[in-house]
Design a protein around this motif. Structure first.
Motif, PDB file in Angstrom:
ATOM      1  N   UNK A 106       0.811  -1.230   0.000  1.00  0.00           N
ATOM      2  CA  UNK A 106       0.000   0.000   0.000  1.00  0.00           C
ATOM      3  C   UNK A 106       0.834   1.265   0.000  1.00  0.00           C
ATOM      4  N   UNK A 121       0.753  -1.712 -10.103  1.00  0.00           N
ATOM      5  CA  UNK A 121      -0.057  -0.740  -9.351  1.00  0.00           C
ATOM      6  C   UNK A 121       0.071   0.665  -9.950  1.00  0.00           C
ATOM      7  N   UNK A 122      -0.904   1.496  -9.652  1.00  0.00           N
ATOM      8  CA  UNK A 122      -0.840   2.910 -10.036  1.00  0.00           C
ATOM      9  C   UNK A 122       0.368   3.556  -9.365  1.00  0.00           C
ATOM     10  N   UNK A 156      -0.968   3.373  -2.752  1.00  0.00           N
ATOM     11  CA  UNK A 156      -2.396   3.057  -2.602  1.00  0.00           C
ATOM     12  C   UNK A 156      -3.007   3.713  -1.360  1.00  0.00           C
ATOM     13  N   UNK A 157      -2.169   3.911  -0.329  1.00  0.00           N
ATOM     14  CA  UNK A 157      -2.700   4.521   0.899  1.00  0.00           C
ATOM     15  C   UNK A 157      -3.067   5.988   0.687  1.00  0.00           C
ATOM     16  N   UNK A 213      -4.624   7.148  -2.150  1.00  0.00           N
ATOM     17  CA  UNK A 213      -5.645   7.305  -3.184  1.00  0.00           C
ATOM     18  C   UNK A 213      -6.923   7.911  -2.601  1.00  0.00           C
ATOM     19  N   UNK A 242     -11.156   8.800  -2.740  1.00  0.00           N
ATOM     20  CA  UNK A 242     -12.336   7.949  -2.856  1.00  0.00           C
ATOM     21  C   UNK A 242     -12.696   7.602  -4.307  1.00  0.00           C
ATOM     22  N   UNK A 258     -10.875   6.962  -6.671  1.00  0.00           N
ATOM     23  CA  UNK A 258     -10.027   5.880  -7.183  1.00  0.00           C
ATOM     24  C   UNK A 258     -10.319   4.556  -6.481  1.00  0.00           C
ATOM     25  N   UNK A 259     -10.972   4.645  -5.338  1.00  0.00           N
ATOM     26  CA  UNK A 259     -11.165   3.445  -4.521  1.00  0.00           C
ATOM     27  C   UNK A 259     -12.544   2.803  -4.704  1.00  0.00           C
ATOM     28  N   UNK A 260     -13.528   3.626  -5.016  1.00  0.00           N
ATOM     29  CA  UNK A 260     -14.896   3.100  -5.104  1.00  0.00           C
ATOM     30  C   UNK A 260     -15.427   3.300  -6.521  1.00  0.00           C
ATOM     31  N   UNK A 261     -15.900   2.219  -7.151  1.00  0.00           N
ATOM     32  CA  UNK A 261     -16.480   2.360  -8.491  1.00  0.00           C
ATOM     33  C   UNK A 261     -17.626   3.385  -8.450  1.00  0.00           C
ATOM     34  N   UNK A 262     -17.806   4.093  -9.549  1.00  0.00           N
ATOM     35  CA  UNK A 262     -18.828   5.149  -9.568  1.00  0.00           C
ATOM     36  C   UNK A 262     -20.227   4.546  -9.549  1.00  0.00           C
ATOM     37  N   UNK A 263     -21.185   5.394  -9.245  1.00  0.00           N
ATOM     38  CA  UNK A 263     -22.577   4.953  -9.212  1.00  0.00           C
ATOM     39  C   UNK A 263     -23.037   4.489 -10.598  1.00  0.00           C
ATOM     40  N   UNK A 322     -21.146   3.177 -12.926  1.00  0.00           N
ATOM     41  CA  UNK A 322     -20.528   1.862 -13.144  1.00  0.00           C
ATOM     42  C   UNK A 322     -21.304   0.793 -12.371  1.00  0.00           C
TER      43      UNK A 322
END
Lengths: 600, 344
Positions: free
Chosen positions: B91, B315-316, B320-321, B323, B325, B327-332, B334
């Motif tokens: 991370x 990894x990007x 990762x620590x 990043x 939101x 980047x962490x949560x798929x959009x609505x 999606x």
């Protein structure tokens, strides 16, 4: 034949398919399940499989129930015989008047004049379609026979076959051909009327079938998991594999770079260590395992508790103790999760009872972990995790990601009076933390005694104060955790407290008990430490049963420990576990027995 | 006249790299190693906040409290430092991971994690403070003690040792060195080189336990190591920020090992040639030394063939620590697509 005339039962029967594992029967069984589901028939499927790859007995139970009952039924209405090894035992269990469908090529007799019997040379017929795949294709013949018997709609069936073989043309054609042959031969050969039939219902808009492990995997991805470490173990492997499957679609940038690392660890100890490392460094780490893995992880679990490092661990419970029955289901790990590791420890346990909750707790677990700076367990089981359940869809997270009390800038730090890594400056038991790399107030995290600044300490007062703050932190957490799901009668005769996958049997249990005239309320616990609503539910009811799938009454034990002492005599334990998903009749009878005994 | 404080290349005094007072026994080899860690990190000009100090359990694992007080650290559980470091590295790949372990921690309870961290080529410096005994539990033999070696009390050890360097080389580790806590110059050069390496760098440091095994019959005592060890080569570390014309050219033969960050480890030929690129030669040399009851020190093996564990992940760039939101949560949107696919 001496079969009495009987009414046709509509959408109310149980099919039991006995096969050997490794013969591809999972495909044929899922086709049956899915085609009925497509017709809007309320169905559930249970895979009873061995800890083995090829050759050992497997049963698949499909229950159709307009009442929505999802537990395996008390008896089998349609028995399919494909496996020589269990042939006679399976026949013996079938009740008079049931239907038996069998593979003639097994070359064993079916001597049941009291049943409706039909056989086909399934393996030989399959060889005619494709000799190499005969073992697999043979299963499709019983699908065809059952289609004829209960009247499965052809459109729904074709849709299910297409779904099963992911639209792969050659596979779809071959299997559809076998099903059709089976159906036609049943049409011609069966002389009796089927006592069971399906009738199309309005399919609930937007529903689909999914297992709890995939739901939890998706939830974890929506929770922003940064690091998945895992060690293969049944029945949790498919949770990790679900994450691995979905990551490229949901968590990669346009140029294909990932926002989540995946490490297959050398063992469960290492998997837990990686979760702690990720949490310590400010990322969202998780692993998934089953009971044996939790036992191995326990040392790290204590470190996470004491050093206050966030992380998420899913336990998909299988039957213990020890290696136990690795492919059967149980709720036997609650005690372990609640107090894993030596010394005074306690942990947050989230207990989903539906696939929707597997998803929801999948993402919430990370928020709780970072909010309370501790490990959070997702507690599922094999039945919920690996069987298919009707799902109404997953609701998009209704709250933004909560990273908890992390100090990320010097300005933030300056605003905190008297900062110390383990100092409770807000009075809620939760201290602030800084992250490696930030340069802000670095400390050496440790599993040894430490003071409010994180410095090594063996001071009696410092230790005692720290332990009491940790206790307060977790006690405060309980009202933020998922509250129980309560279905309450106005007449408060009996309350049943239960958890997890018992959700799928509770209504049937409730109905059986209510036949005696008693009114039954339900309270499904969804997290430990216990939400205050549970205490209130107990207070309102005359008798309370704590119902669970284990031997010792572990949830009952948690309640006894956490409830005010005056409420303890009100609750009684009904705990039973035989490895099977809970059959309603067994649990209902046990409850009635306890109720008969009267107040203890 | 005011005292001139010497600063490193990022303008920091050495005091920025020190830690709390040591509580180890006076004269412990581990304290010398802590001194070298401080010196090497300071001279290499690494920002203290970029360093993560990792350790397990034991005398050695206590030492992160005694150096780099401005760096975060994690004193984890016995033998499990590598896994915690792995999770942290996944991370936050931008930190410099400096792991300190002992022979009990790494060669017994933690040998599995040691092996797998090497197998993954975890990007870290892994220091083994090796004294052949469990110090914190009062002097039991560890698994690295040589056959025939004897601690202060009790019978000689009869079991063959686990040579952590041999093990690491066998596993394909890209940087394997052995040194001695008393060989400050050699150890500092090797430590700096390890910090300049990209991937797993193992340094096995013989570090005498003054309390339980510093008698002459102990093969890891000061007296024994001083007389029975042989340097494979002289080592001199040349910083990438140091102009080459400021570096002395040795009189005899030498070879330059180019390191990931552009620095160089100069190996000066002593009595015999040693090929650090050949893992089988390293194993043979270690085996011969074991037969002769000697220690060989220096850079045993170096290669840069393998991607590191984090590079392997694709990894990007952002750790990762860090990043946000989105980047962490798929959009609505999606999410609706995925749900529609399930419902199809």
């Amino acid at each position: 034949m001496c079969i009495p005339e009987m009414d046709v039962s509509i959408n109310d029967f149980v099919i039991n398919v006995a096969t050997a594992n490794g013969t591809g029967s999972q495909s044929s069984n899922l086709i049956l399940l899915n085609s009925m589901f497509e017709m809007g028939v309320p169905v559930s499927g249970k895979n009873l499989f061995p800890s083995n790859i090829s050759g050992l007995p497997t049963w698949y139970i499909i229950r159709a129930s307009d009442q929505g009952y999802q537990a395996p039924g008390d008896k089998t209405d349609i028995q399919v015989l494909m496996n020589a090894d269990t042939w006679f035992k399976d026949i013996e269990k079938v009740e008079s008047g049931s239907v038996i469908i069998f593979n003639e090529n097994v070359k064993l007799p079916v001597e049941r004049d009291d049943c409706l019997v039909f056989g086909l040379p399934m393996t030989k017929l399959a060889r005619g379609i494709n000799p190499k795949m005969a073992k697999m294709i043979a299963n499709m013949y019983y699908v065809g026979v059952i289609q004829h018997l209960i009247g499965i709609d052809q459109v729904a069936l074709e849709k299910a076959v297409n779904r099963q073989f992911k639209g792969k043309k050659s596979a779809v054609e071959v299997n559809l051909r076998a099903i059709e042959e089976g159906r036609k031969m049943a049409e011609e050969g069966i002389t009796w009327d089927s006592p069971h039939a399906v009738e199309a219902r309005q399919k609930k808009e937007g529903t689909f079938l999914i297992d709890g492990n995939e739901a939890a995997a998706l939830g974890s991805i929506y929770g922003g998991v940064n690091m998945l470490s895992w060690y293969p173990i049944t029945p949790s492997s498919s949770l990790a594999e679900g994450i691995i499957h979905w990551l490229p679609q949901l968590r990669e940038t346009e140029d294909g770079m990932s926002t989540c690392a995946v490490v297959q660890a050398e063992d469960e100890l290492a998997a837990a260590g990686m979760v702690l490392g990720a949490g310590w460094a400010g990322g969202r780490g998780m692993t998934c395992t089953s009971g044996p893995g939790i036992s191995l992880m326990s040392e790290f679990i204590g470190l996470a508790y004491f050093a206050e490092v966030p992380g998420v661990i899913w336990d998909v419970n299988r039957v213990g103790p020890s290696t136990g029955l690795p492919t059967r289901t149980q709720q036997g790990d609650l005690n372990l999760l609640r107090e894993a590791s030596h010394g005074d420890t306690e942990h947050i346990v989230l207990i989903p009872g539906t696939v929707e909750e597997c998803f929801e707790f999948g993402w919430r677990a990370f928020d709780y972990a970072e909010r309370f700076q501790t490990l959070v367990f997702g507690f599922s089981d094999l039945d919920l995790g690996m069987n298919n359940w009707v799902c109404s869809g997953f609701e998009y997270p209704d709250e933004p990601i909560d990273r908890g009390k992390v100090v990320r800038s010097a300005e933030q730090m300056a605003a905190i009076e008297n900062y110390g890594r383990y100092r409770d400056v807000d009075g809620d038991g939760i201290p602030y933390r800084t992250l490696p790399g930030s340069g802000l107030d670095p400390i050496l995290y440790r599993g040894t005694g430490h003071d409010e600044d994180g410095i090594y300490s063996e001071d009696p007062e410092v230790y005692q104060k720290l332990m009491m703050r940790l206790k307060r932190k977790l006690f405060n957490a309980r009202k933020h955790l998922p509250s129980p799901v309560i279905r309450e009668e106005t007449q408060k005769d009996v309350g049943i407290i239960y958890m997890g996958s018992m959700e799928n049997s509770i209504q049937e249990i409730d109905d059986i008990i209510e036949e005696t005239g008693l009114k039954v309320s339900q309270c499904r616990v969804r997290a430990v430490p216990l939400h205050p609503d549970i205490e209130a539910f107990i207070e309102r009811h005359n008798r309370v049963i704590v119902l669970e799938i284990n031997r010792d009454g572990q949830l009952y034990g948690v309640l006894r420990k956490e409830l005010p002492i005056n409420l303890v005599p009100k609750i009684s334990s009904v705990a039973y576990s035989d490895g099977m998903p809970p059959r309603a009749r067994i649990y209902a009878d046990l409850i009635l027995e306890v109720l008969k005994e009267g107040a203890q | 006249m005011s005292k001139v404080i010497k600063l490193n290349v990022i303008d920091r005094p050495k005091s920025d790299y020190t830690g709390g007072p040591s509580s180890l026994c006076p004269g412990c080899g581990h304290d010398q190693i802590s001194g070298v860690i401080i010196q090497a990190c300071w001279e290499n000009g690494i920002e203290p906040s970029r360093i993560a100090k990792m350790s397990g359990i034991g005398c050695s694992s206590k030492t992160p409290a005694y150096f780099l007080g401005q760096s975060h650290g994690f004193n984890t559980v016995h033998g499990r430092m590598p896994s915690v470091t792995t999770g942290a590295n996944m991370v936050n790949k931008d930190l410099v991971y400096l792991g300190v372990s002992g022979d009990g921690d790494s060669a017994s309870i933690g040998i599995g994690q040691f092996i797998h961290a090497i197998r993954r080529n975890l990007n870290m410096v892994y220091i083994i403070e090796n004294n052949g005994v469990y110090g914190l539990t009062k002097g039991q033999y560890s698994a690295t003690v040589e056959k025939g070696s004897k601690k202060r009390k009790g019978a000689p050890n009869e079991q063959p040792p686990i040579d952590m360097c041999k093990l690491a080389i066998n596993l394909g580790c890209g940087f394997v060195a052995r040194s001695f806590s008393g060989a400050k110059k050699q150890l500092t050069s090797l430590m700096k080189a390890a910090l300049s390496h990209n991937g797993m760098a193992v340094i096995d440091v013989i570090s005498p336990c003054v309390t339980f095994a510093n008698n002459d019959e102990s093969y890891k005592s000061y007296g024994y190591v001083k007389t029975q060890s042989e340097e494979l080569h002289g080592v001199d570390y040349i910083h990438h920020f140091q102009p080459m014309n400021e570096v002395d050219i040795p009189e005899g033969g030498f070879e330059d090992v180019e390191l990931f960050d552009g620095s160089v480890l100069r190996l000066e030929t002593l009595s015999t040639e040693y090929d650090y690129t050949d893992p089988t030669a390293a194993i043979a040399a270690l085996h011969a030394a074991e037969v002769d009851k000697k220690h060989i020190t220096g850079l045993l093996h170096h290669n840069t063939d393998m991607p590191t564990a984090d590079e392997d992940q694709g990894l990007v760039d952002t750790p990762l620590c860090d990043l946000s939101e989105d980047m962490l949560r798929p959009s609505k949107e999606r999410h609706e697509e995925i749900m529609a696919r399930f419902r199809a």
